[in-house]
Design a protein around this motif. Structure first.
Motif, mmCIF file in Angstrom:
data_model
loop_
_atom_site.group_PDB
_atom_site.id
_atom_site.type_symbol
_atom_site.label_atom_id
_atom_site.label_comp_id
_atom_site.label_asym_id
_atom_site.label_seq_id
_atom_site.Cartn_x
_atom_site.Cartn_y
_atom_site.Cartn_z
ATOM 1 N N VAL A 148 0.849 -1.192 0.000
ATOM 2 C CA VAL A 148 0.000 0.000 0.000
ATOM 3 C C VAL A 148 0.889 1.248 0.000
ATOM 4 O O VAL A 148 1.863 1.329 0.753
ATOM 5 C CB VAL A 148 -0.929 0.018 1.231
ATOM 6 C CG1 VAL A 148 -1.674 1.349 1.338
ATOM 7 C CG2 VAL A 148 -1.908 -1.149 1.169
ATOM 8 N N ARG A 149 0.554 2.198 -0.838
ATOM 9 C CA ARG A 149 1.262 3.472 -0.857
ATOM 10 C C ARG A 149 0.409 4.526 -0.164
ATOM 11 O O ARG A 149 -0.754 4.723 -0.512
ATOM 12 C CB ARG A 149 1.564 3.914 -2.294
ATOM 13 C CG ARG A 149 2.335 5.247 -2.352
ATOM 14 C CD ARG A 149 2.766 5.575 -3.764
ATOM 15 N NE ARG A 149 1.629 5.750 -4.659
ATOM 16 C CZ ARG A 149 1.750 6.048 -5.959
ATOM 17 N NH1 ARG A 149 2.946 6.180 -6.498
ATOM 18 N NH2 ARG A 149 0.672 6.192 -6.714
ATOM 19 N N ILE A 150 0.984 5.221 0.800
ATOM 20 C CA ILE A 150 0.267 6.230 1.570
ATOM 21 C C ILE A 150 0.621 7.619 1.059
ATOM 22 O O ILE A 150 1.790 7.940 0.838
ATOM 23 C CB ILE A 150 0.603 6.120 3.070
ATOM 24 C CG1 ILE A 150 0.141 4.760 3.607
ATOM 25 C CG2 ILE A 150 -0.057 7.251 3.860
ATOM 26 C CD1 ILE A 150 0.554 4.488 5.030
ATOM 27 N N ARG A 151 -0.399 8.427 0.880
ATOM 28 C CA ARG A 151 -0.218 9.816 0.485
ATOM 29 C C ARG A 151 -1.079 10.677 1.389
ATOM 30 O O ARG A 151 -2.253 10.350 1.622
ATOM 31 C CB ARG A 151 -0.625 10.003 -0.977
ATOM 32 C CG ARG A 151 -0.539 11.437 -1.488
ATOM 33 C CD ARG A 151 -0.649 11.443 -2.988
ATOM 34 N NE ARG A 151 -0.766 12.789 -3.539
ATOM 35 C CZ ARG A 151 -0.757 13.057 -4.844
ATOM 36 N NH1 ARG A 151 -0.605 12.078 -5.723
ATOM 37 N NH2 ARG A 151 -0.872 14.297 -5.274
ATOM 38 N N VAL A 152 -0.524 11.733 1.927
ATOM 39 C CA VAL A 152 -1.238 12.609 2.857
ATOM 40 C C VAL A 152 -1.566 13.919 2.159
ATOM 41 O O VAL A 152 -0.697 14.535 1.524
ATOM 42 C CB VAL A 152 -0.398 12.881 4.119
ATOM 43 C CG1 VAL A 152 -1.173 13.769 5.090
ATOM 44 C CG2 VAL A 152 -0.008 11.563 4.795
ATOM 45 N N ILE A 153 -2.833 14.342 2.247
ATOM 46 C CA ILE A 153 -3.241 15.622 1.683
ATOM 47 C C ILE A 153 -3.752 16.514 2.802
ATOM 48 O O ILE A 153 -4.258 16.041 3.812
ATOM 49 C CB ILE A 153 -4.313 15.451 0.582
ATOM 50 C CG1 ILE A 153 -5.589 14.804 1.131
ATOM 51 C CG2 ILE A 153 -3.761 14.632 -0.587
ATOM 52 C CD1 ILE A 153 -6.735 14.745 0.128
ATOM 53 N N GLY A 154 -3.602 17.816 2.616
ATOM 54 C CA GLY A 154 -4.026 18.770 3.637
ATOM 55 C C GLY A 154 -2.892 19.732 3.951
ATOM 56 O O GLY A 154 -1.741 19.539 3.535
ATOM 57 N N GLY A 155 -3.196 20.779 4.689
ATOM 58 C CA GLY A 155 -2.198 21.776 5.041
ATOM 59 C C GLY A 155 -1.157 21.219 6.002
ATOM 60 O O GLY A 155 -1.481 20.473 6.922
ATOM 61 N N ARG A 156 0.096 21.600 5.801
ATOM 62 C CA ARG A 156 1.175 21.090 6.649
ATOM 63 C C ARG A 156 1.943 22.189 7.369
ATOM 64 O O ARG A 156 2.690 21.906 8.307
ATOM 65 C CB ARG A 156 2.162 20.267 5.817
ATOM 66 C CG ARG A 156 1.541 19.099 5.087
ATOM 67 C CD ARG A 156 2.577 18.131 4.578
ATOM 68 N NE ARG A 156 1.985 17.090 3.762
ATOM 69 C CZ ARG A 156 2.597 15.965 3.413
ATOM 70 N NH1 ARG A 156 3.844 15.753 3.795
ATOM 71 N NH2 ARG A 156 1.988 15.069 2.660
ATOM 72 N N SER A 157 1.795 23.421 6.931
ATOM 73 C CA SER A 157 2.655 24.494 7.431
ATOM 74 C C SER A 157 2.496 24.748 8.922
ATOM 75 O O SER A 157 3.441 25.191 9.583
ATOM 76 C CB SER A 157 2.382 25.789 6.656
ATOM 77 O OG SER A 157 1.033 26.209 6.827
ATOM 78 N N ASP A 158 1.320 24.462 9.483
ATOM 79 C CA ASP A 158 1.093 24.760 10.893
ATOM 80 C C ASP A 158 0.974 23.512 11.765
ATOM 81 O O ASP A 158 0.530 23.587 12.908
ATOM 82 C CB ASP A 158 -0.165 25.614 11.059
ATOM 83 C CG ASP A 158 -1.401 24.962 10.446
ATOM 84 O OD1 ASP A 158 -1.246 23.949 9.736
ATOM 85 O OD2 ASP A 158 -2.522 25.466 10.666
ATOM 86 N N LEU A 159 1.400 22.351 11.237
ATOM 87 C CA LEU A 159 1.306 21.123 12.015
ATOM 88 C C LEU A 159 2.429 21.045 13.049
ATOM 89 O O LEU A 159 3.551 21.503 12.814
ATOM 90 C CB LEU A 159 1.381 19.893 11.104
ATOM 91 C CG LEU A 159 0.164 19.598 10.233
ATOM 92 C CD1 LEU A 159 0.405 18.349 9.387
ATOM 93 C CD2 LEU A 159 -1.100 19.430 11.070
ATOM 94 N N GLU A 160 2.108 20.419 14.179
ATOM 95 C CA GLU A 160 3.111 20.190 15.215
ATOM 96 C C GLU A 160 4.192 19.263 14.637
ATOM 97 O O GLU A 160 3.889 18.290 13.950
ATOM 98 C CB GLU A 160 2.422 19.558 16.427
ATOM 99 C CG GLU A 160 3.296 19.416 17.660
ATOM 100 C CD GLU A 160 3.994 18.081 17.688
ATOM 101 O OE1 GLU A 160 5.176 18.050 18.087
ATOM 102 O OE2 GLU A 160 3.366 17.078 17.311
ATOM 103 N N PRO A 161 5.473 19.545 14.880
ATOM 104 C CA PRO A 161 6.568 18.791 14.246
ATOM 105 C C PRO A 161 6.480 17.283 14.411
ATOM 106 O O PRO A 161 6.793 16.529 13.483
ATOM 107 C CB PRO A 161 7.820 19.361 14.929
ATOM 108 C CG PRO A 161 7.440 20.748 15.311
ATOM 109 C CD PRO A 161 5.991 20.668 15.693
ATOM 110 N N GLY A 162 6.061 16.826 15.594
ATOM 111 C CA GLY A 162 5.969 15.389 15.806
ATOM 112 C C GLY A 162 4.925 14.734 14.919
ATOM 113 O O GLY A 162 5.147 13.636 14.387
ATOM 114 N N ILE A 163 3.778 15.392 14.742
ATOM 115 C CA ILE A 163 2.725 14.870 13.875
ATOM 116 C C ILE A 163 3.190 14.890 12.423
ATOM 117 O O ILE A 163 3.002 13.921 11.672
ATOM 118 C CB ILE A 163 1.432 15.697 14.034
ATOM 119 C CG1 ILE A 163 0.867 15.543 15.452
ATOM 120 C CG2 ILE A 163 0.396 15.284 12.987
ATOM 121 C CD1 ILE A 163 0.442 14.133 15.796
#
Length: 253
Positions: free
Chosen positions: A107-122
Motif C-alpha cells: 500500500v502506498r500512503i499519500r497525505v493531503i491537507g495543510g502542513r505548514s502549521d502542524l506540530e513537528p511530531g505529527i
C-alpha cells in the motif's frame, strides 16, 4: 434516512469495467456510535479505526485502486482539547501498529491537507508513512489530514498565481487541468464514489473540486458499524448507476 442500494446485483457480479477506481470515505458517526452505547466518544474513535482497517483490506481485495479517507478536517481542531489529543494519539498508534502491515501489503500512503502549521511530531509521523511506502505499487491510501477543500483550492490558486508572477506560466494557459494538478491530489484520479456514513447528506468541505462528477452514497450506519458487507452494498449501488458526465443516456437517443 438512507439511500438504499439496488439489492439485485451482488458486488461480486459487478463487471470490472464498472467498478470504481477511486472511492473516498467521510467516516462520520464515531461519537454518536459511542454515545448511543453509553460509552465515551474516544471509544467510538477507537472502534472507528477498527472499521477503517477492515475497509482498507476489503477495498484492496475487490479491486479498488485508490481509497481516500477524511481522517481529520481543518475544522476538527475546534473540538474539545481532550478529544483532539486522543485523536492525535490514535494517529500515532495507527502509524506504529499499521504502517508496517500496510507497507508489506504494498500500500502506498499519500497525505493531503495543510502542513505548514502542524506540530513537528505529527508532521514527522505523516512524512514517515509517505517515505516508507513511496515506491509501493498497490492500493493508494490517501489520508486527508488537517484537510479542507476550500483551503486546498486557495493554496493551489496561490501557487498558480506565484508561477504567473514569476513568469513561469501565462494567464491564458491556466486551465482546469492546471488547477487540478496543483491541488493536493494532483496526479490522482478524481473519486468515482464518495461514501458518507451516519445519515448526514453533505460533503463538509471534502474534495469539492474533485467531486464534480462523483457518485454519492449515504447510509445510516455509524462508521464503527461499517464493514465489508456495507462496502459491498455501496459498490452494488454504484455498479447499477449510469454515469453520463453531463451527456445523454445512449439508450435515450
Amino acid at each position: 434516512m438512507s439511500v438504499s442500494p439496488n439489492p439485485q446485483a451482488p458486488a461480486e457480479s459487478c463487471p470490472i469495467r464498472t467498478m470504481p477506481e477511486h472511492v473516498a470515505f467521510i467516516m462520520d458517526g464515531n461519537g454518536r456510535w459511542a454515545t448511543s452505547r453509553g460509552l465515551p466518544r474516544t471509544e467510538g474513535h477507537r472502534q472507528g479505526l477498527e472499521a477503517l482497517r477492515k475497509t482498507i483490506r476489503h477495498a484492496g481485495k475487490v479491486g479498488i485502486r485508490v481509497v481516500t479517507i477524511y481522517s481529520f478536517s481543518s475544522e476538527n481542531w475546534n473540538r474539545p482539547a481532550t478529544e483532539v489529543s486522543f485523536l492525535m494519539g490514535l494517529l500515532k498508534r495507527f502509524v506504529q501498529r499499521d504502517l508496517s502491515e500496510l507497507h508489506e501489503a504494498n500500500v502506498r500512503i499519500r497525505v493531503i491537507g495543510g502542513r505548514s502549521d502542524l506540530e513537528p511530531g505529527i508532521l514527522a509521523l505523516l512524512e514517515e508513512a509517505e517515505d516508507l511506502t513511496r515506491k509501493n505499487t498497490g492500493l493508494d491510501l490517501v489520508v486527508a489530514f488537517n484537510y479542507g477543500a476550500r483551503d486546498e483550492i486557495v493554496r493551489a490558486t496561490q501557487h498558480i498565481a506565484q508561477r504567473v508572477k514569476d513568469g513561469e506560466l501565462s494567464v491564458e494557459d491556466i486551465s482546469e487541468d492546471t488547477l487540478s494538478q496543483n491541488l493536493d491530489t494532483g496526479g490522482l484520479p478524481d473519486p468515482d464514489l464518495i461514501i458518507r456514513t451516519s445519515g448526514e447528506i453533505r460533503l463538509s468541505n471534502f474534495l469539492l473540486w474533485q467531486a464534480a462528477y462523483s457518485e454519492f452514497y449515504f447510509c445510516d450506519l455509524n462508521w464503527p458499524d461499517f464493514d465489508e458487507a456495507a462496502l459491498d452494498q455501496a459498490l452494488d449501488c454504484f455498479c447499477n448507476r449510469e454515469r453520463r458526465y453531463g451527456g445523454v443516456d445512449a439508450k435515450a437517443l
